[in-house]
Design a protein around this motif. Structure first.
Motif, PDB file in Angstrom:
ATOM      1  N   LYS B 529       0.696  -1.286  -0.019  1.00 60.72           N
ATOM      2  CA  LYS B 529       0.136  -0.029   0.036  1.00 60.72           C
ATOM      3  C   LYS B 529       0.957   1.217   0.033  1.00 60.72           C
ATOM      4  O   LYS B 529       0.499   2.189  -0.630  1.00 60.72           O
ATOM      5  CB  LYS B 529      -0.845   0.049   1.231  1.00 60.72           C
ATOM      6  CG  LYS B 529      -1.853   1.081   1.129  1.00 60.72           C
ATOM      7  CD  LYS B 529      -2.903   1.037   2.395  1.00 60.72           C
ATOM      8  CE  LYS B 529      -3.803   2.052   2.377  1.00 60.72           C
ATOM      9  NZ  LYS B 529      -4.644   1.922   3.838  1.00 60.72           N
ATOM     10  N   LEU B 532       6.381   0.048   2.719  1.00 57.58           N
ATOM     11  CA  LEU B 532       6.985  -0.378   3.794  1.00 57.58           C
ATOM     12  C   LEU B 532       7.286  -2.046   3.692  1.00 57.58           C
ATOM     13  O   LEU B 532       8.376  -2.328   3.739  1.00 57.58           O
ATOM     14  CB  LEU B 532       6.452  -0.072   4.867  1.00 57.58           C
ATOM     15  CG  LEU B 532       7.376  -0.518   6.401  1.00 57.58           C
ATOM     16  CD1 LEU B 532       8.589  -0.084   6.277  1.00 57.58           C
ATOM     17  CD2 LEU B 532       6.492   0.075   7.667  1.00 57.58           C
ATOM     18  N   ARG B 533       6.072  -2.812   3.496  1.00 55.70           N
ATOM     19  CA  ARG B 533       6.429  -4.077   3.451  1.00 55.70           C
ATOM     20  C   ARG B 533       7.041  -4.406   1.985  1.00 55.70           C
ATOM     21  O   ARG B 533       7.587  -5.642   1.916  1.00 55.70           O
ATOM     22  CB  ARG B 533       4.696  -4.760   3.252  1.00 55.70           C
ATOM     23  CG  ARG B 533       4.113  -4.962   4.726  1.00 55.70           C
ATOM     24  CD  ARG B 533       2.796  -5.292   4.409  1.00 55.70           C
ATOM     25  NE  ARG B 533       1.991  -4.286   4.032  1.00 55.70           N
ATOM     26  CZ  ARG B 533       0.602  -4.174   3.807  1.00 55.70           C
ATOM     27  NH1 ARG B 533       0.057  -5.438   3.969  1.00 55.70           N
ATOM     28  NH2 ARG B 533      -0.049  -3.328   3.388  1.00 55.70           N
ATOM     29  N   GLU B 536      10.439  -4.620   2.810  1.00 55.50           N
ATOM     30  CA  GLU B 536      10.711  -5.720   3.532  1.00 55.50           C
ATOM     31  C   GLU B 536      10.874  -6.917   2.324  1.00 55.50           C
ATOM     32  O   GLU B 536      11.831  -7.707   2.596  1.00 55.50           O
ATOM     33  CB  GLU B 536       9.831  -6.175   4.652  1.00 55.50           C
ATOM     34  CG  GLU B 536      10.080  -5.213   5.756  1.00 55.50           C
ATOM     35  CD  GLU B 536       9.174  -5.344   6.824  1.00 55.50           C
ATOM     36  OE1 GLU B 536       9.512  -4.847   8.006  1.00 55.50           O
ATOM     37  OE2 GLU B 536       7.820  -5.909   6.739  1.00 55.50           O
TER      38      GLU B 536
END
Lengths: 565, 565
Positions: B529, B532-533, B536
């Motif tokens: 979205k 950030l993920r 990762e």
């Protein structure tokens, strides 16, 4: 290559951040997060808003922004972190690089080895050692369990009266939360004021707002005993003998670093009570790091060690610790400004750097202060009020601290001030800032820049300011300065101090100089609503020969005492 | 001592500020303010909000915060300034230290002498030299007369369709104002985007919001002619031949410095068209100063001369000019960052320092950019969206510029960025800022600090970012990278790009690596979205050997193109 084994103690803010940062830098390290409580990675600063009913879904306190609960499964799957909850660390063995854990559900004890250990044990609330402190109905607001308890109180509507003990950040937020729950609230504070990160006169403005919203505030008074019947709280007895009946007491008189484990492991503990760490967040044992509310921090303005238990610092320190345990000491945490902010009813209140009280305590004697009151944007855009107090060093011109309270965008003012302190800005560097201006956001000259302008005027000896406290003291001492309100008659009709002032509107001042004391040495104190016209009046009077003219800073809006009207 | 005689030309922002500052520093100087218009000291940046009905009392645009109209009587009584309205200066005679004035009511002409003159003649809107530009129904929004006209349009509800020509600050604010008045609005902009102080992809996000609110936007298209009947506007013809019927056109394609008087007096005019001034706001004639929209400014980042017509700068420059004409050249104006901000519907959008486009134009080739998307505070506190783009110098780490758009507290982000630019901060200085944190105001790690973290990760080579524009270009060029959306299935159901992506939620990514292209050289583009993920995921894939993994910066929320869903 051997996998690194990382153990992190503590699952609130600093711990999970440390673990997540370590994982991002080393996908193959073994990372174990040990957490005594059932919940993980709680948004603990959000508890008062859950209690107050700002939101209803408890899971929001422990979820990612997309709504995934941060439980051990989430940590394992999304972060590759072995998070063990209800697992209390009961000892650290630095020689053997191991920690001993007790599994609270089973009572089983085992040992976990580490290459690098990070202690993020946080802080625990102080409970006053006074009679009755074990009665039912006494709580803190520090854990999810506390938040659950107080939320239940809110939802059941069974409690009529509560006392909040302590008027700091958490106390004041709890006060609002319980007031929103329809509970009759009294805040009791031992100090002469609420929110000790503010100077007295700034805190008083907040206190007046809290009272105006219907909460009671008692300052200069401590709690001597909790009163009860059948093990249940029935009231609070104050040091002066007053008894406040209540069914609920929330204790919020501060927190102390949780350092028992670290201390038993032989790590250095500082004079503030926190674990000693260097700029790499490394303790006195090179394989043990620490971050968050359990550490001692360095105040970048005073150069002194302080305890600064704030959620944002915990995250930042965790990020530093997480990197250094993986890559070696490569990044550092520079220290803190002790920035704080809180919302209370329609007001926000905050501070960064030195207050006048801390400056005095630290023995500074070359600081200047100024108070600025103004709307945060034009009145036609629905302005909020901002009252700021700025400290600067008289010799260097460097900004030392800024406090701000009011209904306006206080957090923007403080963010700006934080940058000024971080950058070591002088007042001169703030005078011509090219700030983002448009009427929905600020005045043409932003409040922060205007505060700097006033400070500049004061440092240049143009603005002869006097604080309302000093004016009040003069009146108490029967000094009888000539007090000159230069607002308009309508304004005077609406609101006035009633301290023996003479009203001469600034627009007719030049024509009515004969109404002033003709002895040009007489002390004259001018003010208006915010003291801009007061300043202009001072300059006019100076130009016509009056030698002892002062401006009461902040004007009527910053007067912290009761007004006639 | 002879009284100093100060003459100020122009009564909008810089002029009154200059006069007021001069008065504060010299009660006995003779200060004359000459203003061509009827009104004085207008809050001209407030016009769009008066037109849009945010407030109804016209006097608020020309009043002090306490409601006193700033007319000549006010200037005389409260400020001791002789403000002469409807008085046009028609010539300056530097040799004789005099100006020639025409009194517009009577036609009389007279001469006023000065010791020091300050030119604050502002800027005037550019009107395209195209057929029909004298039709009735064509206006700008630059003067009180314009504001009165457009407010009347609003109140009379007689107009159905309007075209705003120009999608800059004033154009976009006018668009909202007229939309609020119930008028069907089309904004026409010659450039490929609205708000050229933003980079294209940032402006596009604003444009999507403007469209979603029901206003039409046409970019990449100029106006070829105004169409009319009987002297009245009936439509606008675009360069591509399209005809837009409308009864009202507001021209907002920019302003030019008003320098005719200065030029005729022989003062130096710069290449930007503004009056040349030194850091003291002094023109090429030592007894003539100038401030506000008519001067040329110095951009502190690029070192280039620019025209920066902003109300806040006019006030700050006026303050400098006012002091120097009284005390001699003692204070200086350091220059501008070209900070700008506007509100448009629920969005705020602003910029300070360099955009990527200006950096490229200036020949910079060592900058890095990063986009950060996040809420401005926790979801449970009613978060707004913030999307920031930061530029930093790769060699020095210095921040070069920040843009921010969204529904959150954009002005706080930009105020913080302004401080970073003013202080010459490097990215490293922003990493551990002790910002004011509490859930009503920000995330535990403030958006601005998080933006710096991303920049740090990028400069350290950890975050391999790619802009959505480059991803789009790759798709257009049929490059076929493997596109990996790592959000949850619910999120994917709600909203998705539809650009050939594969969904593997981050929580199961480590278990499903076999679903990725097994050629470890394959280009893989990750996002979530806000990315950030996505970041990762990049780190996980790198750790398992994929060598060409990129993160689409800003995630789904910063995708400036149409989405499948």
């Amino acid at each position: 290559m051997k996998k690194k084994k990382i153990v992190v103690i503590g699952g609130s803010a600093a711990g999970p951040k440390t673990a997540a940062k370590a994982r991002r830098l080393d996908e193959h390290a073994e990372i174990i997060l040990l957490q005594k409580d059932k919940d993980l990675s709680m948004a603990s600063c959000g508890y008062p808003y859950y209690v107050g009913g700002v939101f209803d879904n408890r899971n929001e306190l422990i979820s990612t922004p997309t709504g995934v609960v941060r439980d051990p499964r989430f940590f394992l799957n999304a972060k590759g972190i072995d998070a063990r909850t209800e697992t209390e660390v009961i000892a650290i063995d630095p020689q053997n690089h191991s920690v001993t854990c007790k599994h609270l559900a089973t009572g089983d004890v085992d040992t976990v080895n580490y290459d690098k250990l990070v202690i993020c044990t946080g802080a625990r609330p102080v409970i006053p050692p006074i009679p009755g402190n074990d009665l039912k109905g006494i709580t803190t607001l520090q854990s999810m369990i506390d938040a659950d308890f107080l939320r239940k109180v809110r939802d059941e509507k069974s409690i009529k009266k509560a006392v909040v003990i302590g008027g700091g950040l958490i106390g004041i937020e709890t006060c609002e939360a319980l007031h929103l729950a329809g509970i009759d609230i009294t805040v009791v504070e031992l100090a002469p004021q609420l929110l000790t990160f503010l100077d007295w006169e700034m805190a008083e403005i907040v206190e007046n707002h809290v009272r105006a919203k219907g909460a009671n505030v008692i300052t200069n008074n401590g709690v001597a005993a909790f009163l009860g019947e059948n093990g249940q709280l029935t009231g609070v007895k104050l040091a002066n003998g007053t008894e406040l009946p209540c069914e609920l007491a929330v204790v919020a008189i501060g927190v102390r670093p949780n350092v028992a484990l670290a201390q038993e492991a032989g790590l250095s503990i500082g004079s503030t009570g926190g674990i000693v760490v260097n700029e790499f967040m490394q303790t006195s044992d090179p394989d043990i790091y620490s971050a968050g509310d359990c550490v001692e921090s360095y105040n970048m303005i005073t150069g002194k060690k302080v305890h600064a238990p704030m959620g944002d610092l915990a995250n930042l320190q965790g990020r530093v610790a997480g990197e250094n345990i993986i890559l070696g000491n490569s990044v550092s945490f520079p220290g803190v400004l002790q920035t704080g902010i809180c919302k209370v009813f329609d007001f926000s209140a905050g501070s960064t750097g030195l207050t006048e009280a801390t400056a005095k305590n630290r023995g500074y004697d070359t600081y200047e202060t100024v108070v600025n009151t103004s709307p945060d944007k034009p009145g036609f855009m629905g302005a909020g009020l901002l009252i700021s107090k700025m400290l600067a060093d008289k010799n260097t011109g460097k900004i030392l601290g800024v406090q701000c309270v009011g209904t306006g965008n206080v957090s923007k003012q403080l963010a700006t001030a934080t940058m000024a302190l971080t950058g070591g800005f002088t007042v001169e560097q703030l005078i011509n800032l090219d700030m983002p201006y448009s009427p929905p956001f600020s005045l043409a000259i932003d409040h922060f820049v205007a505060t700097a302008h006033l400070m500049q005027n004061k440092l240049k000896g143009r603005l002869q300011g006097i604080s309302p406290c000093l004016v009040h003291e003069k009146l108490e001492n029967n000094e009888k300065p000539f007090i000159l309100d230069v607002r308009g008659p309508d304004e005077y009709e609406q609101m006035r101090l009633g301290i023996g002032e003479t009203l001469i509107p600034s627009g007719v001042l030049r024509q009515r100089l004969d109404e002033l004391p003709q002895d040009k040495e007489t002390e004259i104190i001018c003010y208006c609503k915010i003291s801009l016209r007061g300043y202009e009046a001072q300059l006019v009077l100076n130009a016509y020969g009056w030698k002892n003219v002062k401006v009461m800073e902040g004007g009527v809006m910053a007067w912290p005492y009761p007004r006639e009207k």
